[in-house]
Scaffold this motif. Structure first.
Motif, PDB file in Angstrom:
ATOM      1  N   GLU A  42      18.368 -11.228   2.079  1.00 35.76           N
ATOM      2  CA  GLU A  42      17.993 -10.735   3.395  1.00 35.76           C
ATOM      3  C   GLU A  42      16.475 -10.676   3.553  1.00 35.76           C
ATOM      4  O   GLU A  42      15.757 -10.330   2.625  1.00 35.76           O
ATOM      5  N   THR A  43      16.032 -10.994   4.756  1.00 33.19           N
ATOM      6  CA  THR A  43      14.615 -10.927   5.115  1.00 33.19           C
ATOM      7  C   THR A  43      14.512 -10.063   6.353  1.00 33.19           C
ATOM      8  O   THR A  43      15.348 -10.150   7.247  1.00 33.19           O
ATOM      9  N   GLY A  44      13.474  -9.235   6.396  1.00 29.42           N
ATOM     10  CA  GLY A  44      13.304  -8.397   7.572  1.00 29.42           C
ATOM     11  C   GLY A  44      11.890  -7.878   7.687  1.00 29.42           C
ATOM     12  O   GLY A  44      11.054  -8.086   6.805  1.00 29.42           O
ATOM     13  N   PRO A  45      11.628  -7.173   8.781  1.00 32.97           N
ATOM     14  CA  PRO A  45      10.283  -6.660   9.020  1.00 32.97           C
ATOM     15  C   PRO A  45       9.978  -5.452   8.145  1.00 32.97           C
ATOM     16  O   PRO A  45      10.850  -4.625   7.886  1.00 32.97           O
ATOM     17  N   ILE A  46       8.717  -5.385   7.690  1.00 35.26           N
ATOM     18  CA  ILE A  46       8.231  -4.204   6.972  1.00 35.26           C
ATOM     19  C   ILE A  46       6.814  -3.911   7.429  1.00 35.26           C
ATOM     20  O   ILE A  46       6.166  -4.746   8.057  1.00 35.26           O
ATOM     21  N   PHE A  47       6.343  -2.715   7.071  1.00 38.32           N
ATOM     22  CA  PHE A  47       4.969  -2.293   7.314  1.00 38.32           C
ATOM     23  C   PHE A  47       4.246  -2.220   5.979  1.00 38.32           C
ATOM     24  O   PHE A  47       4.843  -1.917   4.942  1.00 38.32           O
ATOM     25  N   LEU A  48       2.941  -2.466   6.018  1.00 40.41           N
ATOM     26  CA  LEU A  48       2.114  -2.434   4.823  1.00 40.41           C
ATOM     27  C   LEU A  48       0.710  -1.994   5.241  1.00 40.41           C
ATOM     28  O   LEU A  48       0.193  -2.480   6.251  1.00 40.41           O
ATOM     29  N   HIS A  49       0.116  -1.044   4.480  1.00 43.22           N
ATOM     30  CA  HIS A  49      -1.281  -0.696   4.764  1.00 43.22           C
ATOM     31  C   HIS A  49      -2.105  -1.983   4.776  1.00 43.22           C
ATOM     32  O   HIS A  49      -1.981  -2.806   3.870  1.00 43.22           O
ATOM     33  N   ALA A  50      -2.947  -2.162   5.786  1.00 40.14           N
ATOM     34  CA  ALA A  50      -3.792  -3.351   5.857  1.00 40.14           C
ATOM     35  C   ALA A  50      -4.920  -3.281   4.836  1.00 40.14           C
ATOM     36  O   ALA A  50      -5.420  -4.305   4.395  1.00 40.14           O
ATOM     37  N   GLU A  51      -5.304  -2.066   4.470  1.00 40.50           N
ATOM     38  CA  GLU A  51      -6.328  -1.871   3.453  1.00 40.50           C
ATOM     39  C   GLU A  51      -5.640  -1.488   2.157  1.00 40.50           C
ATOM     40  O   GLU A  51      -4.536  -0.931   2.161  1.00 40.50           O
ATOM     41  N   GLU A  52      -6.295  -1.773   1.052  1.00 40.25           N
ATOM     42  CA  GLU A  52      -5.690  -1.540  -0.255  1.00 40.25           C
ATOM     43  C   GLU A  52      -5.229  -0.095  -0.422  1.00 40.25           C
ATOM     44  O   GLU A  52      -5.917   0.845  -0.023  1.00 40.25           O
ATOM     45  N   CYS A  53      -4.045   0.052  -1.002  1.00 41.99           N
ATOM     46  CA  CYS A  53      -3.504   1.363  -1.350  1.00 41.99           C
ATOM     47  C   CYS A  53      -2.921   1.247  -2.747  1.00 41.99           C
ATOM     48  O   CYS A  53      -2.595   0.153  -3.200  1.00 41.99           O
ATOM     49  N   GLU A  54      -2.813   2.366  -3.427  1.00 42.06           N
ATOM     50  CA  GLU A  54      -2.255   2.380  -4.778  1.00 42.06           C
ATOM     51  C   GLU A  54      -0.751   2.171  -4.715  1.00 42.06           C
ATOM     52  O   GLU A  54      -0.076   2.793  -3.882  1.00 42.06           O
ATOM     53  N   ALA A  55      -0.229   1.354  -5.602  1.00 42.06           N
ATOM     54  CA  ALA A  55       1.218   1.161  -5.680  1.00 42.06           C
ATOM     55  C   ALA A  55       1.877   2.477  -6.084  1.00 42.06           C
ATOM     56  O   ALA A  55       1.325   3.236  -6.891  1.00 42.06           O
ATOM     57  N   TYR A  56       3.029   2.753  -5.504  1.00 45.41           N
ATOM     58  CA  TYR A  56       3.767   3.960  -5.862  1.00 45.41           C
ATOM     59  C   TYR A  56       4.047   3.935  -7.354  1.00 45.41           C
ATOM     60  O   TYR A  56       4.567   2.957  -7.883  1.00 45.41           O
ATOM     61  N   ALA A  57       3.700   5.007  -8.038  1.00 41.30           N
ATOM     62  CA  ALA A  57       3.830   5.033  -9.498  1.00 41.30           C
ATOM     63  C   ALA A  57       4.467   6.322 -10.010  1.00 41.30           C
ATOM     64  O   ALA A  57       4.364   6.625 -11.188  1.00 41.30           O
ATOM     65  N   ASN A  58       5.133   7.064  -9.124  1.00 40.10           N
ATOM     66  CA  ASN A  58       5.747   8.314  -9.556  1.00 40.10           C
ATOM     67  C   ASN A  58       7.147   8.125 -10.113  1.00 40.10           C
ATOM     68  O   ASN A  58       7.888   9.086 -10.282  1.00 40.10           O
ATOM     69  N   GLY A  59       7.504   6.862 -10.350  1.00 41.67           N
ATOM     70  CA  GLY A  59       8.735   6.536 -11.054  1.00 41.67           C
ATOM     71  C   GLY A  59      10.000   7.157 -10.534  1.00 41.67           C
ATOM     72  O   GLY A  59      10.607   6.657  -9.607  1.00 41.67           O
TER      73      GLY A  59
END
Length: 156
Positions: A69-86
């Motif tokens: 499946e492919t679909g729309p998503i949102f993403l910060h246009a400026e760099e953000c830290e990848a979620y790392a809280n496991g």
């Protein structure tokens, strides 16, 4: 069982921020957030009011196949830290009352009968239940209303 909530890969997020083509071969669209319900699939937090963000077509599967499946998503246009809280439930999964959880096999195909709309407080329990099955390799969390991809859950 310990769970790991996984964001989109950082290298892919970086490509989209450089405005390289998305899953449909289109350039990600640049917008400014109104602060309402725009979850970034990289940091797994909502995009703040006035922050620039991208809208793009995302396919969270390694290859094209009927279940990819492919679909729309949102993403910060400026760099953000990848979620790392496991194993902690990401902030984006606290903004709705429920989500669709669905299991996928090692072949990246839907495991039929595994999809369930789950109240937010039961996401971890349902993901654990699904991941205890040998035929399920990972779980997708998707919007219960629009089927938009949120994140992936794996065994830690």
């Amino acid at each position: 069982m310990n769970l790991r909530y996984k964001p989109m890969p950082s290298d892919l997020a970086a490509r989209y921020r450089r405005r390289e083509p998305d899953a449909y071969g289109l350039r990600p669209e640049l917008h400014v957030s109104d602060g309402q319900g725009m979850p970034c699939r990289h940091c797994l937090a909502n995009i703040g009011l006035g922050d620039p963000y991208l809208i793009l077509a995302y396919r969270p599967f390694p290859e094209l196949q009927p279940y990819a499946e492919t679909g729309p998503i949102f993403l910060h246009a400026e760099e953000c830290e990848a979620y790392a809280n496991g194993n902690a439930v990401p902030p984006i999964l606290t903004s709705s009352k429920d989500y669709l959880l669905r299991g996928y096999g090692e072949d990246d195909r839907i495991v039929y009968g595994s999809g369930t709309v789950v109240p937010v407080d039961n996401i971890g329990d349902r993901a654990t239940e699904l991941l205890q099955r040998e035929d399920i390799a990972y779980v997708h969390v998707r919007s219960a209303r629009n089927n938009c991809y949120q994140c992936r859950i794996e065994r830690a």
